[in-house]
Design a protein around this motif. Sequence first.
Motif, PDB file in Angstrom:
ATOM      1  N   PRO A 228       0.809  -1.212   0.000  1.00  0.00           N
ATOM      2  CA  PRO A 228       0.000   0.000   0.000  1.00  0.00           C
ATOM      3  C   PRO A 228       0.845   1.265   0.000  1.00  0.00           C
ATOM      4  N   VAL A 229       0.220   2.354  -0.371  1.00  0.00           N
ATOM      5  CA  VAL A 229       0.873   3.658  -0.433  1.00  0.00           C
ATOM      6  C   VAL A 229       0.224   4.578   0.587  1.00  0.00           C
ATOM      7  N   THR A 230       1.046   5.398   1.263  1.00  0.00           N
ATOM      8  CA  THR A 230       0.530   6.386   2.199  1.00  0.00           C
ATOM      9  C   THR A 230       0.753   7.775   1.608  1.00  0.00           C
ATOM     10  N   PRO A 231      -0.017   8.772   2.041  1.00  0.00           N
ATOM     11  CA  PRO A 231       0.083  10.102   1.412  1.00  0.00           C
ATOM     12  C   PRO A 231       1.484  10.684   1.364  1.00  0.00           C
ATOM     13  N   ALA A 232       2.250  10.576   2.451  1.00  0.00           N
ATOM     14  CA  ALA A 232       3.550  11.248   2.506  1.00  0.00           C
ATOM     15  C   ALA A 232       4.651  10.518   1.757  1.00  0.00           C
ATOM     16  N   ASP A 233       4.464   9.233   1.446  1.00  0.00           N
ATOM     17  CA  ASP A 233       5.513   8.539   0.701  1.00  0.00           C
ATOM     18  C   ASP A 233       5.164   8.386  -0.768  1.00  0.00           C
ATOM     19  N   GLY A 234       3.876   8.585  -1.143  1.00  0.00           N
ATOM     20  CA  GLY A 234       3.547   8.391  -2.557  1.00  0.00           C
ATOM     21  C   GLY A 234       2.213   8.930  -2.992  1.00  0.00           C
ATOM     22  N   GLY A 235       1.703   9.992  -2.364  1.00  0.00           N
ATOM     23  CA  GLY A 235       0.334  10.427  -2.609  1.00  0.00           C
ATOM     24  C   GLY A 235       0.124  11.514  -3.638  1.00  0.00           C
ATOM     25  N   LEU A 236       1.162  11.992  -4.301  1.00  0.00           N
ATOM     26  CA  LEU A 236       0.990  13.127  -5.214  1.00  0.00           C
ATOM     27  C   LEU A 236       0.255  12.737  -6.493  1.00  0.00           C
TER      28      LEU A 236
END
Length: 348
Positions: A228-236
Motif C-alpha cells: 500500500p501507499v501512504t500520502p507522505a511517501d507516494g500520494g501526489l
Amino acid sequence: MRETVDDNAEAFLEAMVASEHFSGVVLVTSRERTVHKRAYGPSGKVQPNRTDRRLHVGSLTKQFTAAAIMQLADADAIKLDDPINALLPETYRTRIWSEISVRHLLTHTSGIPDYAVIRDYYDVTDGWAFSATIDGMIREAMGRPLNFAPGARFQYSNIGFTLLGKIIEHRSGRRYADYLKQELLAPLGMADSEIHDEDSRSRPDDAPGLRWDDSACSHVADDVVSLPVTPADGGLVTTADDFARWVGVYRRMALPGLTKPALERMLQPVVPIDAARWPGRDLRGPACYAFGVMRSGDLIMHEGSIVGFRSYFIYSLDDDLLIAVFSNNTANDVFRIAAGLFGLYDHA
C-alpha cells in the motif's frame, strides 16, 4: 492540451508503444523550452490519454515531503539531527527508534523495516492505505527490530517517509495534504496537483491506473496486489505541466518558505544507493541518495511505483534538461524510457 512533437522523441516513444505498450504522458523540456509533450495510449476503455490528465506519480512525492521537512527546519520547528522520538506524536515513540534522526528517515538509512508484513488489520483500496491502516503499519514497525544500526547503510524504506508525514503534521498542526497545498503546491501555481488522502475525490478526467494484459491483448484495470501507499511517501497526483513548475524550483534554486542553503542541503548527495535495486542509475557519476531524491553528478531523479501507475523523472542542473515520464501502465519500464530519452538529448 496542446501537444509538442519532436521527431527523435516520437520515433523512440513509438517504439516503446510497440514493444511494451507504453501508456501515459511524456514531457521533455530544454532551457525552459518544451521540446516534446505528448500523451500515449488509453485513459479508460474509450478515451485516449491527454497531456493535461492528472496521474499518480508515487514516490516522486518524497521530494515534496523532504522540502516540507526542510521548511520546518528553516523555521526552527525541527532539527535534522533531532531524534524522531522527540518529534513524532507520543503514541508513535518507541525505544527501538531512540537513535534514529530525521536525517536518517530522509536518506533511507534508519534501519526501519519497510512497511508492515502482517495484513489482518489492512483496509486498502486500489493500493491506498489511510487512517487505521497507517496506524497499524506504524505500530507493527514499532515492535520490530531494526534491520541495521541507524546510519550504517542505505535501504529504501517507504514507511520512513510515512513517519516524516506524521512529523510534519505534529509540528505544523496541519494535515499533511493541507500543509503541502498551502506551503508548496499553491505558491508554485500547481493548481492541478494535490495529495491523495482519505478526503480526496478523483476528478472525472483523471487517468485510471492500468496494466497490460497479454491474454486480453489490451490495457485493463490494474488489480495486481502490491504494497500500500501512504500520502507522505507516494500520494501526489499531478500533471506534466504542474510537475515542470516544481522542477523550476531546482532550476532557480528557490522555493517559497525555504532558504537557498536549505534547498542545496536537501540536494546534497549523502549515501550510495542500492545498485542491485536500481541498476544503471549512474548516468553521470555514482548514484547516491540525497533527501527525497536520487543524485548522479548534476542529475536529480527519482522513480514512482504504485497500483496502476509508474513514473520517472531526470533533471540536469547543468543543462536545464527535464525528462518526465508518467505512465498509467504498470508493465512499463519507466527508467528505460526516461534514460532512453535522456540519451537523445544528453550533449554533456
